[in-house]
Scaffold this active site. Sequence first.
Site, PDB file in Angstrom:
ATOM      1  N   ASN A 127       0.806  -1.232   0.000  1.00  0.00           N
ATOM      2  CA  ASN A 127       0.000   0.000   0.000  1.00  0.00           C
ATOM      3  C   ASN A 127       0.831   1.270   0.000  1.00  0.00           C
ATOM      4  O   ASN A 127       1.820   1.381   0.710  1.00  0.00           O
ATOM      5  CB  ASN A 127      -0.903   0.047   1.235  1.00  0.00           C
ATOM      6  CG  ASN A 127      -2.293  -0.457   0.912  1.00  0.00           C
ATOM      7  OD1 ASN A 127      -2.532  -0.914  -0.190  1.00  0.00           O
ATOM      8  ND2 ASN A 127      -3.189  -0.377   1.872  1.00  0.00           N
ATOM      9  N   MET A 128       0.365   2.242  -0.732  1.00  0.00           N
ATOM     10  CA  MET A 128       0.981   3.565  -0.815  1.00  0.00           C
ATOM     11  C   MET A 128       1.362   4.104   0.567  1.00  0.00           C
ATOM     12  O   MET A 128       2.460   4.576   0.798  1.00  0.00           O
ATOM     13  CB  MET A 128      -0.056   4.479  -1.488  1.00  0.00           C
ATOM     14  CG  MET A 128       0.290   5.898  -1.607  1.00  0.00           C
ATOM     15  SD  MET A 128       1.531   6.212  -2.816  1.00  0.00           S
ATOM     16  CE  MET A 128       0.689   6.008  -4.367  1.00  0.00           C
ATOM     17  N   LYS A 129       0.416   4.029   1.502  1.00  0.00           N
ATOM     18  CA  LYS A 129       0.667   4.653   2.808  1.00  0.00           C
ATOM     19  C   LYS A 129       1.648   3.849   3.664  1.00  0.00           C
ATOM     20  O   LYS A 129       2.195   4.368   4.635  1.00  0.00           O
ATOM     21  CB  LYS A 129      -0.642   4.896   3.556  1.00  0.00           C
ATOM     22  CG  LYS A 129      -1.428   3.671   3.869  1.00  0.00           C
ATOM     23  CD  LYS A 129      -2.720   4.027   4.558  1.00  0.00           C
ATOM     24  CE  LYS A 129      -3.493   2.756   4.855  1.00  0.00           C
ATOM     25  NZ  LYS A 129      -4.874   2.818   4.510  1.00  0.00           N
ATOM     26  N   GLY A 130       1.867   2.591   3.298  1.00  0.00           N
ATOM     27  CA  GLY A 130       2.887   1.811   3.985  1.00  0.00           C
ATOM     28  C   GLY A 130       2.488   1.292   5.337  1.00  0.00           C
ATOM     29  O   GLY A 130       1.305   1.205   5.669  1.00  0.00           O
TER      30      GLY A 130
END
Length: 249
Positions: A127-130
Amino acid sequence: MEGQNMMIRPYGDTMNDGAIQLSFTLPVPHSAKADEAARQYAKKLGFNEVEVVHSNPLSDKFTFFVIYGKTTQQLDYDKVEVEAIEKTMDYYEVNNYIEENIKRKIVVVGACTGTDAHTVGIDAIMNMKGFDQHYGLERYPMIEAINMGAQITNEELIERAVELNADAILVSQVVTQKEVHIQNMTDLIELMEAEGVRSKMLVVAGGPRISNKLALELGYDAGFGRGTFPENVASFVVEKMVEKKAVSS
Ligand code: B12
C-alpha cells in the site's frame, strides 16, 4: 556465558532463571479442576514452579489459561544458524538502485492467495501509505506495484502477472491451518512451471509463519516472515533481478 560458548535460557526476574509465560486452551469448562489440569499439563511439558496466573472461560466447554513456569533447558547461541535475508536498502536507495542498474520501472504483482482472506500483510508491503512509517511499494517511483487483494486464485495471479509482464510475484499466506499454505504455495509453482513462466519472474512469499528456508524448499526465490518491511522485499527483488541478468547475459 558458560565456558567458551554462549549458553542462553529465558530471562524473567533474574538472569538465566528460565522463566517462561505460556498460554493455551483446554477443552474443559472453567473450574478449579480445570486450573489444576492446566498446571499438571504444564508440568508434563517439563516446566517447574508452575503457576496458573490467569484462566478464563472461552465458552461453556473451553478454558483459556496463562501459565508461568521455569525451564532448565538452555541453548548454545553460537550454534544457531539462520537463513534469513537481513541486508537491506532503504526506500531512496532502492529507487536509485533501479534507476542506475535496471533503468526502467519494475513491475510487481502481489496477492494473498487461495481462500486466505487476510489482506493486512500484503497491504503492509504494497500500500501507498505503507506500514509502521515504511512506505509501501506503490509509493516507490521506480516500482509499478499491483496489489490484487485477498482470496485470489493462483490462476488469476499468474494470468495478471503474465499480462503485465511482471518482474516479480508477491504471495501472502497467513492462514497455515492444516498446512493449507504449503499446498497452495506448491500449486502456484507447479502451475507456473506447467505454463512455462516460472523462470520469467521472481516469486516471493511472505506471512507470519513463512521463513526463507520454507520458501526456498517450495521453489520460491525468497520468503519473508513477521516484521518484514516493504524495503526488505524491494531490496531483495531488485538485487536478485540484477544478479540474474548478470548471470544470463
Ligand atoms: C485481522 C485478522 C483477521 C481479519 C482479516 C482482515 C483483513 N482484511 O486482513 C479477519 C477477521 C477477516 C480474519 C479472519 C480469519 N482469521 Co484471522 N487474524 C487476524 C489477526 C488478528 C491479525 C492479522 C494481521 O492483520 N496482522 C498484521 C499484519 C501486518 O501482519 P502479517 O500478516 O504477519 O504481515 C506481515 C508479515 O507476515 C509479512 N508479510 C505478510 N504477507 C506478506 C507477503 C509478502 C510477499 C511479504 C514479502 C511479506 C509478507 O509482512 C507483513 C508486515 O510485516 C491474526 C492474529 C494476529 N495477531 O496475527 C488472525 C489470524 C491470522 N487469523 C486466523 C484465523 C484462523 C482466521 C480465520 C480462519 C478465523 C475463522 N475461523 O473464520 C479467518 C480466515 C478466513 C479466511 N478465509 O482467511 C489465525 C490463523 C491461524 C493459522 N496459523 O492458520 C490467526 C493467527 C489468529 C489465531 N491466533 O488463531 N482474521
